[in-house]
Design an enzyme around this catalytic site. Structure first.
Site, mmCIF file in Angstrom:
data_model
loop_
_atom_site.group_PDB
_atom_site.id
_atom_site.type_symbol
_atom_site.label_atom_id
_atom_site.label_comp_id
_atom_site.label_asym_id
_atom_site.label_seq_id
_atom_site.Cartn_x
_atom_site.Cartn_y
_atom_site.Cartn_z
ATOM 1 N N LYS A 95 0.819 -1.217 0.000
ATOM 2 C CA LYS A 95 0.000 0.000 0.000
ATOM 3 C C LYS A 95 0.854 1.269 0.000
ATOM 4 O O LYS A 95 0.352 2.348 -0.283
ATOM 5 C CB LYS A 95 -0.986 -0.029 1.157
HETATM 6 C C1 LIG Z 1 -4.633 -4.390 1.488
HETATM 7 C C2 LIG Z 1 -3.874 -5.655 1.449
HETATM 8 C C3 LIG Z 1 -4.231 -6.700 0.582
HETATM 9 C C4 LIG Z 1 -5.450 -6.630 -0.282
HETATM 10 O O1 LIG Z 1 -5.354 -5.670 -1.299
HETATM 11 P P1 LIG Z 1 -6.673 -5.157 -2.032
HETATM 12 O O2 LIG Z 1 -6.207 -4.116 -2.969
HETATM 13 O O3 LIG Z 1 -7.586 -4.639 -0.980
HETATM 14 O O4 LIG Z 1 -7.250 -6.333 -2.719
HETATM 15 C C5 LIG Z 1 -3.422 -7.831 0.553
HETATM 16 N N1 LIG Z 1 -2.345 -7.946 1.349
HETATM 17 C C6 LIG Z 1 -1.978 -6.977 2.195
HETATM 18 C C7 LIG Z 1 -0.794 -7.194 3.064
HETATM 19 C C8 LIG Z 1 -2.718 -5.800 2.271
HETATM 20 O O5 LIG Z 1 -2.351 -4.849 3.120
#
Ligand SMILES: *Cc1c(COP(=O)(O)O)cnc(C)c1O
Length: 435
Positions: free
Chosen positions: A105
């Site tokens: 993210k």
């Molecule tokens: C947010 C997140 C996901 C999922 O991603 P999306 O875009 O919501 O599908 C998977 N793994 C981790 C570690 C995350 O923080």
């Protein structure tokens, strides 16, 4: 000029600037571009990650930010490595956890923070970012916006449902970052945030923006690394096409990949990997979209019962049949997650985090049903140290916490506990001292 329409189709089109500032459209739809450009040679010729990202961003933004400023934004956003490594056979991992919060993210949050700050500087205005997090979003957003002038961040997270380290990351920044500890689930947090965005009274007093994966400013950078994966794998294997596996919750990460494919990236197939919160794999198999309350799992950043980016997936494909041509979905249980962590460590010496393990096991399910010689890359979405308890139980190893995260561990947690009713959030937002 590219315009942004709402997936609900009940609000007017807006510019990129408006779409990134608003986040959610007034009719509660998600913004999508009404044109998607095609890749040119520069995208494939660019050498570094950030140069690749710049070439892709230029096409997506189509002049919404001038080239010089965009170049600086991209270069500053992606100032960390993005390794692509072989795990075994034709299975590869792209490690998206080398940024400041050790999770993918960071890509979206850092890019969005810099773009927003660029626009706010121009208009000298103020903004409150409101985020619901199941763990990683919050810390990536908080870090991305930390001390950014004219921006105030309020984070909602479900009490007791994020890891110790995640909570520390959310609650130890202070300054312009406030953490609200909600007595409820992630879905409650997401619901409260969505209510705030459509509350006229509140929006008259505050300019709210969302940094959740619904924001187009977070979505775009998530397409950059699919291009990188392709280029790296082409260098390593010579392959002209690849298969990508994305561990998914709200499906923003996967949608980034779909966008890259629409722009001309040769991705043969997407494997959508979920834990037992399998609303999308179920839709791909049965054609029925049945959102429901989420269930807790070891891969808790993917505990999502009503994936918000599904609306964008539908907007890109139009029908289930078209979507099925590109995407195949699998679900993975907690038990399978643990066994996969154990097996991949024992056989190949690679330590998966629970989200990556969901991805890896989905590839195994895919390979049991399909033959392919193409390289398959899964996205490692978080550093395994962020889920140290699960790893310790699985393989009895204490994964060292990356230095970049250790700071938070020694600082004191500061949060405000609230119940899971929208009105409590509203009161808080209206009564806190303005920035
Ligand atoms: C947010 C997140 C996901 C999922 O991603 P999306 O875009 O919501 O599908 C998977 N793994 C981790 C570690 C995350 O923080």
């Amino acid at each position: 000029m590219i315009e942004y329409y709402s997936t609900e189709k009940k609000s007017p089109n807006v510019s990129f600037k408006e779409a990134i500032i608003k986040g959610l459209s007034p009719d509660r739809g998600l913004y999508m571009p009404n044109q998607i450009g095609k890749f040119n040679n520069k995208v494939f010729e660019a050498k570094t990650f950030y140069e690749t990202a710049f070439e892709v961003a230029k096409i997506l933004l189509d002049g919404a930010i001038n080239d010089n400023d965009l170049y600086e934004i991209v270069k500053d956003s992606f100032n960390f490595p993005v390794p692509v490594k072989n795990v075994q056979g034709n299975i590869y991992v792209m490690e998206l956890f080398c940024g400041p919060t050790a999770a993918f993210k960071d890509f979206g949050a850092r890019f969005m923070a810099r773009v927003l700050s660029y626009y706010l500087k121009q208009s000298n205005s103020k903004l409150t970012i409101l985020v619901a997090t199941s763990g990683d979003t919050g810390s990536a957003v908080a870090k991305g916006f930390y001390k950014v002038p004219n921006i105030d961040v309020v984070i909602l997270y479900p009490k007791g449902k994020v890891s110790f380290l995640q909570e520390k990351q959310l609650t130890t920044l202070y300054e312009n970052i406030t953490a609200l500890e909600v007595n409820g689930t992630f879905d409650d947090c997401q619901y409260m945030v969505k209510e705030a965005f459509v509350d006229d009274e509140l929006n008259k007093k505050l300019t709210l923006s969302s940094a959740n994966s619904i924001n187009i400013g977070r979505l775009y950078p998530q397409s950059f690394y699919y291009v990188w994966a392709y280029k790296e794998l082409k260098k390593i294997t010579g392959a002209e096409k690849i298969i990508c596996c994305t561990p998914s919750g709200n499906f923003g990460n996967l949608t980034g990949g779909l966008l890259a494919k629409k722009m001309g990236l040769p991705i043969e197939k997407f494997i959508a990997a979920t834990n037992i919160n399998d609303v999308v794999p179920e839709y791909l198999n049965t054609g029925i979209f049945n959102p429901r309350p989420s269930v807790e799992t070891y891969s808790n950043a993917m505990d999502v019962g009503n994936p918000s980016n599904f609306a964008r997936m539908l907007a890109l494909y139009g029908s289930k049949e078209e979507m099925q041509k590109d995407i195949i979905g699998y679900k993975v249980t907690n038990d399978q997650t643990v066994k996969t962590i154990q097996k991949v460590y024992k056989d190949y010496g690679y330590i998966l985090d629970p989200h990556g393990a969901v991805g890896y096991h989905s590839i195994e399910q895919f390979l049991a049903e399909n033959k392919t010689d193409l390289p398959i890359v899964f996205l490692e979405t978080a550093h395994p140290a962020k889920f140290g308890d699960v790893i310790k139980d699985a393989i009895n190893i204490d994964v060292p916490v990356p230095e970049i995260l250790q700071d938070a561990l020694i600082k004191e947690k500061k949060s405000i506990e609230i119940d899971n009713h929208y009105n409590t959030l509203k009161e808080f937002l209206l009564n806190r001292k303005s920035i």
